[in-house]
Scaffold this motif. Structure first.
Motif, PDB file in Angstrom:
ATOM      1  N   HIS A  79      -0.772 -10.722   9.438  1.00  0.00           N
ATOM      2  CA  HIS A  79      -1.032 -10.321   8.045  1.00  0.00           C
ATOM      3  C   HIS A  79      -2.466 -10.656   7.599  1.00  0.00           C
ATOM      4  CE1 HIS A  79      -0.222  -8.962   4.115  1.00  0.00           C
ATOM      5  NE2 HIS A  79       0.002 -10.119   3.560  1.00  0.00           N
ATOM      6  N   VAL A  80      -3.191  -9.613   7.192  1.00  0.00           N
ATOM      7  CA  VAL A  80      -4.609  -9.745   6.816  1.00  0.00           C
ATOM      8  C   VAL A  80      -4.806 -10.796   5.710  1.00  0.00           C
ATOM      9  CG1 VAL A  80      -6.579  -8.519   5.807  1.00  0.00           C
ATOM     10  CG2 VAL A  80      -5.142  -7.371   7.508  1.00  0.00           C
TER      11      VAL A  80
ATOM     12  N   GLU B 260      -7.290  -1.684  13.207  1.00  0.00           N
ATOM     13  CA  GLU B 260      -8.201  -2.453  12.349  1.00  0.00           C
ATOM     14  C   GLU B 260      -9.385  -3.017  13.130  1.00  0.00           C
ATOM     15  OE1 GLU B 260      -6.267  -4.837   9.364  1.00  0.00           O
ATOM     16  OE2 GLU B 260      -4.463  -3.607   9.466  1.00  0.00           O
TER      17      GLU B 260
ATOM     18  N   ASN C 212      -1.042   1.652  10.617  1.00  0.00           N
ATOM     19  CA  ASN C 212      -0.037   0.897   9.848  1.00  0.00           C
ATOM     20  C   ASN C 212       1.376   1.404  10.120  1.00  0.00           C
ATOM     21  OD1 ASN C 212      -2.587   0.360   8.388  1.00  0.00           O
ATOM     22  ND2 ASN C 212      -1.216  -0.718   6.975  1.00  0.00           N
TER      23      ASN C 212
ATOM     24  N   GLU D  41       5.934  -9.186   3.081  1.00  0.00           N
ATOM     25  CA  GLU D  41       4.592  -9.524   2.615  1.00  0.00           C
ATOM     26  C   GLU D  41       3.708  -8.276   2.708  1.00  0.00           C
ATOM     27  OE1 GLU D  41       3.151 -12.419   5.474  1.00  0.00           O
ATOM     28  OE2 GLU D  41       3.431 -11.017   7.131  1.00  0.00           O
ATOM     29  N   LYS D  42       4.163  -7.240   3.439  1.00  0.00           N
ATOM     30  CA  LYS D  42       3.370  -6.035   3.669  1.00  0.00           C
ATOM     31  C   LYS D  42       3.668  -5.012   2.577  1.00  0.00           C
ATOM     32  CE  LYS D  42       1.805  -7.671   7.660  1.00  0.00           C
ATOM     33  NZ  LYS D  42       2.529  -7.703   8.895  1.00  0.00           N
ATOM     34  N   LEU D  43       2.732  -4.050   2.398  1.00  0.00           N
ATOM     35  CA  LEU D  43       2.748  -3.191   1.208  1.00  0.00           C
ATOM     36  C   LEU D  43       4.113  -2.560   0.872  1.00  0.00           C
ATOM     37  CD1 LEU D  43       0.923  -1.801  -1.007  1.00  0.00           C
ATOM     38  CD2 LEU D  43       0.844   0.154   0.540  1.00  0.00           C
TER      39      LEU D  43
ATOM     40  N   LEU E  28       7.072  -5.028   0.179  1.00  0.00           N
ATOM     41  CA  LEU E  28       6.743  -5.869  -0.982  1.00  0.00           C
ATOM     42  C   LEU E  28       6.924  -5.087  -2.279  1.00  0.00           C
ATOM     43  CD1 LEU E  28       4.706  -8.729  -1.568  1.00  0.00           C
ATOM     44  CD2 LEU E  28       3.704  -6.813  -2.787  1.00  0.00           C
TER      45      LEU E  28
ATOM     46  N   PRO F 145       1.696  -5.238  -7.530  1.00  0.00           N
ATOM     47  CA  PRO F 145       0.271  -5.630  -7.560  1.00  0.00           C
ATOM     48  C   PRO F 145      -0.607  -4.799  -6.630  1.00  0.00           C
ATOM     49  CG  PRO F 145       1.516  -7.149  -6.183  1.00  0.00           C
ATOM     50  CD  PRO F 145       2.480  -6.121  -6.661  1.00  0.00           C
ATOM     51  N   ILE F 146      -1.324  -3.823  -7.188  1.00  0.00           N
ATOM     52  CA  ILE F 146      -2.222  -2.995  -6.378  1.00  0.00           C
ATOM     53  C   ILE F 146      -3.601  -3.649  -6.337  1.00  0.00           C
ATOM     54  CG2 ILE F 146      -3.384  -0.747  -6.275  1.00  0.00           C
ATOM     55  CD1 ILE F 146      -0.828   0.488  -7.299  1.00  0.00           C
ATOM     56  N   TYR F 147      -4.093  -3.888  -5.131  1.00  0.00           N
ATOM     57  CA  TYR F 147      -5.405  -4.519  -4.979  1.00  0.00           C
ATOM     58  C   TYR F 147      -6.505  -3.510  -5.352  1.00  0.00           C
ATOM     59  CZ  TYR F 147      -3.057  -7.944  -1.840  1.00  0.00           C
ATOM     60  OH  TYR F 147      -2.244  -8.894  -1.281  1.00  0.00           O
TER      61      TYR F 147
ATOM     62  N   ARG G  20      -4.585   4.247   4.281  1.00  0.00           N
ATOM     63  CA  ARG G  20      -4.048   3.835   5.572  1.00  0.00           C
ATOM     64  C   ARG G  20      -3.346   5.037   6.195  1.00  0.00           C
ATOM     65  NH1 ARG G  20      -7.101   0.514   4.351  1.00  0.00           N
ATOM     66  NH2 ARG G  20      -6.879  -1.749   4.236  1.00  0.00           N
TER      67      ARG G  20
ATOM     68  N   ASN H 225      -3.053   3.903  -1.198  1.00  0.00           N
ATOM     69  CA  ASN H 225      -2.061   2.909  -1.618  1.00  0.00           C
ATOM     70  C   ASN H 225      -1.400   3.332  -2.930  1.00  0.00           C
ATOM     71  OD1 ASN H 225      -2.799   1.426   0.597  1.00  0.00           O
ATOM     72  ND2 ASN H 225      -4.203   0.074  -0.540  1.00  0.00           N
TER      73      ASN H 225
ATOM     74  N   ARG I 104      -8.614  -7.456  -2.452  1.00  0.00           N
ATOM     75  CA  ARG I 104      -8.659  -8.255  -1.214  1.00  0.00           C
ATOM     76  C   ARG I 104     -10.124  -8.423  -0.804  1.00  0.00           C
ATOM     77  NH1 ARG I 104      -5.404  -5.680   3.751  1.00  0.00           N
ATOM     78  NH2 ARG I 104      -3.659  -6.901   2.938  1.00  0.00           N
TER      79      ARG I 104
ATOM     80  N   HIS J 207     -12.036  -5.828   1.763  1.00  0.00           N
ATOM     81  CA  HIS J 207     -10.955  -4.824   1.874  1.00  0.00           C
ATOM     82  C   HIS J 207     -11.446  -3.534   2.537  1.00  0.00           C
ATOM     83  CE1 HIS J 207      -7.324  -2.997  -0.509  1.00  0.00           C
ATOM     84  NE2 HIS J 207      -7.233  -2.808   0.794  1.00  0.00           N
TER      85      HIS J 207
ATOM     86  N   TYR K 127      -0.730 -14.463  -4.765  1.00  0.00           N
ATOM     87  CA  TYR K 127      -0.824 -13.629  -5.974  1.00  0.00           C
ATOM     88  C   TYR K 127      -1.234 -14.399  -7.226  1.00  0.00           C
ATOM     89  CZ  TYR K 127       0.968  -9.977  -3.009  1.00  0.00           C
ATOM     90  OH  TYR K 127       1.088  -9.067  -1.988  1.00  0.00           O
TER      91      TYR K 127
HETATM   92  P1  TYD Z   1      -0.821  -4.350   4.331  1.00  0.00           P
HETATM   93  O1  TYD Z   1       0.582  -3.883   4.290  1.00  0.00           O
HETATM   94  O2  TYD Z   1      -1.086  -5.813   4.157  1.00  0.00           O
HETATM   95  O3  TYD Z   1      -1.451  -3.812   5.713  1.00  0.00           O
HETATM   96  P2  TYD Z   1      -2.996  -3.824   6.223  1.00  0.00           P
HETATM   97  O4  TYD Z   1      -3.789  -4.748   5.399  1.00  0.00           O
HETATM   98  O5  TYD Z   1      -2.835  -4.305   7.619  1.00  0.00           O
HETATM   99  O6  TYD Z   1      -3.449  -2.394   6.134  1.00  0.00           O
HETATM  100  O7  TYD Z   1      -1.654  -3.575   3.219  1.00  0.00           O
HETATM  101  C1  TYD Z   1      -1.728  -2.174   3.203  1.00  0.00           C
HETATM  102  C2  TYD Z   1      -2.648  -1.763   2.074  1.00  0.00           C
HETATM  103  O8  TYD Z   1      -2.026  -2.138   0.828  1.00  0.00           O
HETATM  104  C3  TYD Z   1      -3.991  -2.481   2.102  1.00  0.00           C
HETATM  105  O9  TYD Z   1      -5.011  -1.568   1.678  1.00  0.00           O
HETATM  106  C4  TYD Z   1      -3.851  -3.589   1.071  1.00  0.00           C
HETATM  107  C5  TYD Z   1      -2.885  -3.003   0.056  1.00  0.00           C
HETATM  108  N1  TYD Z   1      -2.014  -3.978  -0.645  1.00  0.00           N
HETATM  109  C6  TYD Z   1      -1.968  -4.004  -2.039  1.00  0.00           C
HETATM  110  O10 TYD Z   1      -2.655  -3.197  -2.725  1.00  0.00           O
HETATM  111  N2  TYD Z   1      -1.169  -4.912  -2.658  1.00  0.00           N
HETATM  112  C7  TYD Z   1      -0.415  -5.816  -1.963  1.00  0.00           C
HETATM  113  O11 TYD Z   1       0.283  -6.657  -2.589  1.00  0.00           O
HETATM  114  C8  TYD Z   1      -0.442  -5.777  -0.533  1.00  0.00           C
HETATM  115  C9  TYD Z   1       0.369  -6.744   0.284  1.00  0.00           C
HETATM  116  C10 TYD Z   1      -1.254  -4.832   0.084  1.00  0.00           C
END
Ligand code: TYD
Ligand code: NAD
Length: 358
Positions: free
Chosen positions: A88-89, A138, A191, A200-202, A205, A217-219, A226, A261, A294, A297, A354
């Motif tokens: 997990h990144v 990646e 992905n 924990e992955k998008l 989660l 929560p969108i980063y 992806r 995303n 992130r 990112h 978070y």
């Molecule tokens: P993730 O599932 O962690 O896979 P990876 O980082 O290996 O691609 O994340 C996928 C995408 O989703 C990545 O661009 C980060 C984003 N993300 C969010 O926006 N919010 C979150 O809470 C998480 C976990 C990921």
């Protein structure tokens, strides 16, 4: 069990490894499954085969030389398939050390012990043997919106501690082929999504947060892209490369399904609005929040998988939108799996990752 193979799989209690183990045990191959059972390893993923005589689970570390040597000598596998990794990144950003320990040092120990055992095999077995390393897109870094997709020739340019550790392990695998002639193959995949992914992955989660009435929560802006591949398609591709791929080669695997995303989270909300509407009649989209981005990112990943398509005739079978709906349904149908995984360590991670993004 004529013509069946015996595989030593590492990380086979995790999301992708367990899918590969289930597929292979179902068709009668024998699997020795070495997994440390870190926070993301889960024996419940292997429930379906808990009484299968062609599956042996061993709790242990790929970096444990003695244990790996003992397993090789005892079981004499036809191939070692290395899924074991910290994956997990976001965790790698907060705590890179363990990524170096498992992904770099652990993989090197595994390679070294396998190479020492392999070099004494008879010629036929030696030629037939494979070391298959599971890696990620990646390692190639990030793309702009209009760059061509990653090919096998794209130079490595990892941007996160996770991708740096995976790139390093890929280099060691290559070096063991070039230096010692170990018959290796590497697959770099985009992905994955599907049942049993640690939340924990998008995708899991957002699904589980939505159902729990929590923020989604969108980063950053959510415009990051992806390329999504169903885990079963990934494991089919691994099998093709393992059994028919050319030694010393790398193969890219992708889903030809680039999505932002923001698109994914909106889609999850729409699917849930349809199959499990909120009690107040509002859309789950109300829960979407934009949070601190992130660090480092990567903007976009995209995979050109024409090599595996042309050479081995593999193509993804799942359509993304249908696969996503089935995946969400799986999480709805497996409440106990979710409940067990969300206890203890998981809560601590959510708090750590978070809290500072608000
Ligand atoms: P993730 O599932 O962690 O896979 P990876 O980082 O290996 O691609 O994340 C996928 C995408 O989703 C990545 O661009 C980060 C984003 N993300 C969010 O926006 N919010 C979150 O809470 C998480 C976990 C990921
Ligand atoms: P996961 O985190 O769900 O599973 C990893 C498994 O490895 C767990 O069962 C864990 O217990 C085990 N493990 C960790 N450290 C270990 C060690 N030192 N010794 C033995 N076992 C150990 O990860 P995943 O998503 O299933 O990923 C599997 C592999 O696929 C990884 O190598 C990852 O880099 C790669 N990959 C993942 C994706 C993805 O989208 N998830 C995409 C491309 C490549």
């Amino acid at each position: 069990m004529e013509n069946k193979n015996l595989y030593l799989v590492t990380g086979g209690a995790g999301f992708i490894g367990s899918c590969f183990v289930l597929q292979n045990v179902r068709v009668g191959n024998k699997v020795i499954n070495l997994d440390k059972l870190t926070y993301s390893g889960n024996l419940e993923n292997l429930d379906e085969i808990k009484n299968a005589s062609n599956h042996v689970f061993i709790r242990g570390d790929i970096g444990d030389e003695q244990l790996v040597r003992k397993l090789l000598e005892k079981f004499q596998p036809d191939a070692v398939i290395n899924f074991a990794a910290e994956s997990h990144v976001d965790r790698s950003i907060l705590d890179p050390d363990v990524f170096v320990k498992t992904n770099v040092l652990g993989t090197e120990v595994l390679l070294r012990v396998v190479k020492d055992w392999w070099k004494n095999l008879d010629e036929e077995k030696k030629n037939k043997f494979r070391f298959h390393h599971i890696s990620t897109d990646e390692v190639f870094g990030t793309l702009s919106m209009d760059d061509p997709a990653f090919t096998e020739e794209t130079p490595f340019a990892p941007n996160s501690p996770y991708s740096a550790s995976k790139a390093s392990s890929d280099h060691f695998v290559r070096a063991y082929h070039e230096t010692y002639g170990l018959p290796t193959v590497i697959t770099n995949c985009s992905n994955n999504y599907g049942p049993r992914q640690f939340p924990e992955k998008l995708i899991p989660l957002m699904t589980l947060n939505a159902l729990a009435g929590k923020p989604l929560p969108i980063y950053g802006t959510g415009e990051n892209i992806r390329d999504w591949l169903h885990v079963e398609d990934h494991c089919d591709a691994i099998y093709e490369v393992l059994t028919k791929g050319r030694v010393g080669q790398t193969y890219n695997i992708g889903g030809r399904a680039e999505r932002t995303n923001l698109f994914i989270v909106n889609k999850i909300c729409e699917i849930l609005d349809d199959i499990k509407p909120r009690s107040d009649g509002k859309s789950y989209k109300e829960q979407i929040t934009f949070v601190k981005d992130r660090l480092g990112h990567d903007l976009r990943y995209a995979i050109n998988c024409s090599k595996i398509e042309k050479e081995l005739g593999w193509k993804p079978k799942h359509n993304f939108e249908d696969g996503l709906k089935e995946t969400i349904q799986w999480y709805l149908n497996n409440e106990d799996w979710v409940k067990n995984i969300q206890s203890g360590e998981y809560q601590k991670w959510i708090e750590k990752n978070y809290k500072e993004r608000q």
